[in-house]
Design a protein around this motif. Structure first.
Motif, PDB file in Angstrom:
ATOM      1  N   PRO A 197      -2.554  13.625  -5.865  1.00 53.85           N
ATOM      2  CA  PRO A 197      -1.962  14.941  -5.587  1.00 53.85           C
ATOM      3  C   PRO A 197      -1.484  15.137  -4.158  1.00 53.85           C
ATOM      4  CG  PRO A 197      -4.340  15.100  -5.513  1.00 53.85           C
ATOM      5  CD  PRO A 197      -4.022  13.656  -5.857  1.00 53.85           C
ATOM      6  N   GLU A 198      -1.405  14.070  -3.372  1.00 51.34           N
ATOM      7  CA  GLU A 198      -1.084  14.232  -1.953  1.00 51.34           C
ATOM      8  C   GLU A 198       0.249  14.937  -1.716  1.00 51.34           C
ATOM      9  OE1 GLU A 198      -4.011  10.785  -1.929  1.00 51.34           O
ATOM     10  OE2 GLU A 198      -2.483  11.615  -3.269  1.00 51.34           O
ATOM     11  N   ALA A 199       1.224  14.746  -2.614  1.00 57.09           N
ATOM     12  CA  ALA A 199       2.527  15.388  -2.421  1.00 57.09           C
ATOM     13  C   ALA A 199       2.391  16.900  -2.330  1.00 57.09           C
ATOM     14  CB  ALA A 199       3.471  15.010  -3.562  1.00 57.09           C
ATOM     15  N   ASP A 200       1.430  17.472  -3.041  1.00 60.79           N
ATOM     16  CA  ASP A 200       1.242  18.922  -3.007  1.00 60.79           C
ATOM     17  C   ASP A 200       0.542  19.389  -1.741  1.00 60.79           C
ATOM     18  OD1 ASP A 200       2.512  19.078  -5.427  1.00 60.79           O
ATOM     19  OD2 ASP A 200       0.661  19.062  -6.601  1.00 60.79           O
ATOM     20  N   LEU A 201       0.054  18.440  -0.934  1.00 61.20           N
ATOM     21  CA  LEU A 201      -0.473  18.736   0.394  1.00 61.20           C
ATOM     22  C   LEU A 201       0.569  18.445   1.472  1.00 61.20           C
ATOM     23  CD1 LEU A 201      -3.986  17.050   0.024  1.00 61.20           C
ATOM     24  CD2 LEU A 201      -3.544  19.512   0.106  1.00 61.20           C
ATOM     25  N   ALA A 202       1.780  18.047   1.039  1.00 60.56           N
ATOM     26  CA  ALA A 202       2.833  17.610   1.958  1.00 60.56           C
ATOM     27  C   ALA A 202       2.401  16.383   2.750  1.00 60.56           C
ATOM     28  CB  ALA A 202       3.253  18.735   2.899  1.00 60.56           C
ATOM     29  N   LEU A 203       1.615  15.509   2.110  1.00 58.62           N
ATOM     30  CA  LEU A 203       1.139  14.291   2.737  1.00 58.62           C
ATOM     31  C   LEU A 203       1.507  13.086   1.887  1.00 58.62           C
ATOM     32  CD1 LEU A 203      -2.469  15.444   3.733  1.00 58.62           C
ATOM     33  CD2 LEU A 203      -0.435  15.386   5.193  1.00 58.62           C
ATOM     34  N   THR A 204       1.353  11.909   2.452  1.00 62.24           N
ATOM     35  CA  THR A 204       1.523  10.684   1.675  1.00 62.24           C
ATOM     36  C   THR A 204       0.217   9.894   1.736  1.00 62.24           C
ATOM     37  OG1 THR A 204       2.382   9.454   3.579  1.00 62.24           O
ATOM     38  CG2 THR A 204       3.984  10.537   2.159  1.00 62.24           C
ATOM     39  N   PRO A 205      -0.159   9.233   0.642  1.00 63.24           N
ATOM     40  CA  PRO A 205      -1.388   8.429   0.646  1.00 63.24           C
ATOM     41  C   PRO A 205      -1.234   7.233   1.564  1.00 63.24           C
ATOM     42  CG  PRO A 205      -0.177   8.116  -1.396  1.00 63.24           C
ATOM     43  CD  PRO A 205       0.516   9.205  -0.653  1.00 63.24           C
ATOM     44  N   SER A 206      -2.376   6.732   2.048  1.00 64.76           N
ATOM     45  CA  SER A 206      -2.290   5.759   3.140  1.00 64.76           C
ATOM     46  C   SER A 206      -3.010   4.453   2.896  1.00 64.76           C
ATOM     47  CB  SER A 206      -2.855   6.394   4.425  1.00 64.76           C
ATOM     48  OG  SER A 206      -4.191   6.805   4.230  1.00 64.76           O
ATOM     49  N   TRP A 207      -3.644   4.248   1.742  1.00 67.98           N
ATOM     50  CA  TRP A 207      -4.334   2.963   1.583  1.00 67.98           C
ATOM     51  C   TRP A 207      -4.363   2.464   0.148  1.00 67.98           C
ATOM     52  CZ3 TRP A 207      -9.617   3.069  -0.448  1.00 67.98           C
ATOM     53  CH2 TRP A 207     -10.129   4.352  -0.658  1.00 67.98           C
ATOM     54  N   GLY A 208      -3.535   3.026  -0.729  1.00 69.15           N
ATOM     55  CA  GLY A 208      -3.530   2.551  -2.099  1.00 69.15           C
ATOM     56  C   GLY A 208      -2.171   2.429  -2.741  1.00 69.15           C
ATOM     57  N   VAL A 209      -1.109   2.830  -2.029  1.00 67.17           N
ATOM     58  CA  VAL A 209       0.223   2.800  -2.627  1.00 67.17           C
ATOM     59  C   VAL A 209       0.621   1.385  -3.023  1.00 67.17           C
ATOM     60  CG1 VAL A 209       2.668   3.235  -2.236  1.00 67.17           C
ATOM     61  CG2 VAL A 209       0.972   4.860  -1.386  1.00 67.17           C
ATOM     62  N   SER A 210       0.406   0.442  -2.115  1.00 66.95           N
ATOM     63  CA  SER A 210       0.841  -0.929  -2.391  1.00 66.95           C
ATOM     64  C   SER A 210       0.069  -1.531  -3.561  1.00 66.95           C
ATOM     65  CB  SER A 210       0.681  -1.795  -1.136  1.00 66.95           C
ATOM     66  OG  SER A 210      -0.621  -1.669  -0.594  1.00 66.95           O
ATOM     67  N   ARG A 211      -1.205  -1.170  -3.721  1.00 62.90           N
ATOM     68  CA  ARG A 211      -1.963  -1.679  -4.867  1.00 62.90           C
ATOM     69  C   ARG A 211      -1.459  -1.085  -6.176  1.00 62.90           C
ATOM     70  NH1 ARG A 211      -5.780  -1.854  -0.788  1.00 62.90           N
ATOM     71  NH2 ARG A 211      -6.832  -3.870  -0.642  1.00 62.90           N
ATOM     72  N   LEU A 212      -1.108   0.190  -6.158  1.00 59.33           N
ATOM     73  CA  LEU A 212      -0.548   0.810  -7.358  1.00 59.33           C
ATOM     74  C   LEU A 212       0.775   0.159  -7.726  1.00 59.33           C
ATOM     75  CD1 LEU A 212      -0.450   2.982  -9.547  1.00 59.33           C
ATOM     76  CD2 LEU A 212       0.522   4.552  -7.838  1.00 59.33           C
ATOM     77  N   VAL A 213       1.642  -0.056  -6.745  1.00 62.92           N
ATOM     78  CA  VAL A 213       2.928  -0.705  -7.010  1.00 62.92           C
ATOM     79  C   VAL A 213       2.715  -2.108  -7.549  1.00 62.92           C
ATOM     80  CG1 VAL A 213       5.016  -1.610  -5.915  1.00 62.92           C
ATOM     81  CG2 VAL A 213       4.197   0.688  -5.347  1.00 62.92           C
ATOM     82  N   SER A 214       1.759  -2.839  -6.983  1.00 63.43           N
ATOM     83  CA  SER A 214       1.490  -4.199  -7.430  1.00 63.43           C
ATOM     84  C   SER A 214       1.057  -4.232  -8.892  1.00 63.43           C
ATOM     85  CB  SER A 214       0.416  -4.832  -6.545  1.00 63.43           C
ATOM     86  OG  SER A 214       0.069  -6.107  -6.998  1.00 63.43           O
ATOM     87  N   ARG A 215       0.247  -3.258  -9.281  1.00 59.15           N
ATOM     88  CA  ARG A 215      -0.270  -3.263 -10.647  1.00 59.15           C
ATOM     89  C   ARG A 215       0.713  -2.713 -11.671  1.00 59.15           C
ATOM     90  NH1 ARG A 215      -6.778  -2.306 -10.869  1.00 59.15           N
ATOM     91  NH2 ARG A 215      -7.314  -3.381  -8.927  1.00 59.15           N
ATOM     92  N   ALA A 216       1.507  -1.730 -11.283  1.00 56.83           N
ATOM     93  CA  ALA A 216       2.286  -1.027 -12.309  1.00 56.83           C
ATOM     94  C   ALA A 216       3.765  -0.905 -12.006  1.00 56.83           C
ATOM     95  CB  ALA A 216       1.687   0.368 -12.525  1.00 56.83           C
ATOM     96  N   GLY A 217       4.212  -1.341 -10.825  1.00 56.95           N
ATOM     97  CA  GLY A 217       5.629  -1.277 -10.515  1.00 56.95           C
ATOM     98  C   GLY A 217       6.021  -0.014  -9.772  1.00 56.95           C
TER      99      GLY A 217
END
Length: 264
Positions: free
Chosen positions: A122-142
């Motif tokens: 839900p970080e987008a609703d805080l006007a923030l971006t996540p900082s330590w899991g985006v690349s793992r999510l992309v790796s697993r699911a595109g």
């Protein structure tokens, strides 16, 4: 930390905040995980207390660029260290795994979830971006699925994570302990050294590295800055640029010190 034979269980225990993580918690979690390794465990389950896995990370104190960068580094280094543990790890998800809690699940080799578990970023609703899991999510699911998760910020059922290969298996909530035991038992019959070697091989091919960490850190710091948290206690507050136009300190002082360092 609980041990049963060669099986270890590590519990995130902060039920008052649905097991949200403080950066101060990270060294102790790693210490306990390495204790499991040193004690001869063949597999490690990571769980949350009181019916939730983890509902994110807690930000306390200063949110200036320096503190956000250092905080981001702590979580990135924790994630890399946990992912590199020399034994199979299983995230056991029930209740909520959102924000940093979802990112925490991606640090494990496998994810077993109850069929009523829920997750999201839900970080987008805080006007923030996540900082330590985006690349793992992309790796697993595109990238496209990550776009849906990150940009829309919705909560998802556990089945969606399994369908997209982000998590691995579902089970009814009332059979969770039995299902965890089955995973431990299957791992226990394998050759431990072979699994360690396979994990190193797979992580070397797929684990995020300095480039991904840098991009995640830059995005996180920039999102905090655009929300007004841009003043660093050791920053110039614009004086560096203004002094260039005026040929005054600090520009003139810095140039005098550095200009002829190699050629003077």
């Amino acid at each position: 930390m609980d041990f049963e034979g060669q099986q270890a269980t590590l519990v995130v225990d902060n039920p008052e905040k649905r097991n949200a993580l403080y950066s101060e918690d990270l060294p102790e979690l790693l210490r306990l995980a390495h204790q499991a390794v040193d004690s001869g465990a063949k597999s490690l389950a990571l769980r949350g207390a009181a019916g939730n896995f983890c509902t994110g990370t807690v930000v306390e104190g200063s949110v200036d660029p320096r503190s956000i960068m250092l905080r981001t580094q702590k979580f990135q280094h924790f994630a890399a260290s946990f992912a590199a543990l020399p034994l199979p790890t299983i995230a056991v998800v029930e209740g909520y795994a959102v924000g940093g809690g979802f990112e925490l699940s991606l640090c494990c080799d496998f994810v077993l979830a109850t069929d009523d578990a829920q997750w999201g970023m839900p970080e987008a609703d805080l006007a923030l971006t996540p900082s330590w899991g985006v690349s793992r999510l992309v790796s697993r699911a595109g990238v496209q699925f990550a776009r849906q998760v990150l940009m829309l910020g919705a909560i998802h059922p556990a089945a969606t994570a399994v369908d997209r290969g982000v998590w691995d298996r579902l089970c009814p909530a009332e059979r969770l302990d039995e299902a965890v035991a089955q995973w431990h038992q299957l791992i226990a019959v394998k050759n431990a050294q072979t699994l360690r070697q396979m994990k190193v091989l797979l992580n070397s091919l797929d684990e995020p590295g300095p480039r991904e960490w840098g991009l995640e850190m830059f995005s996180a710091c920039w999102s905090w800055a655009t929300e007004g948290h841009w003043e660093a206690p050791d920053g110039d507050e614009g004086q560096g640029i203004r002094s260039f136009s005026e040929n005054s300190h600090p520009w003139s002082t810095r140039r005098a010190a550095s200009r002829d360092f190699w050629v003077g």
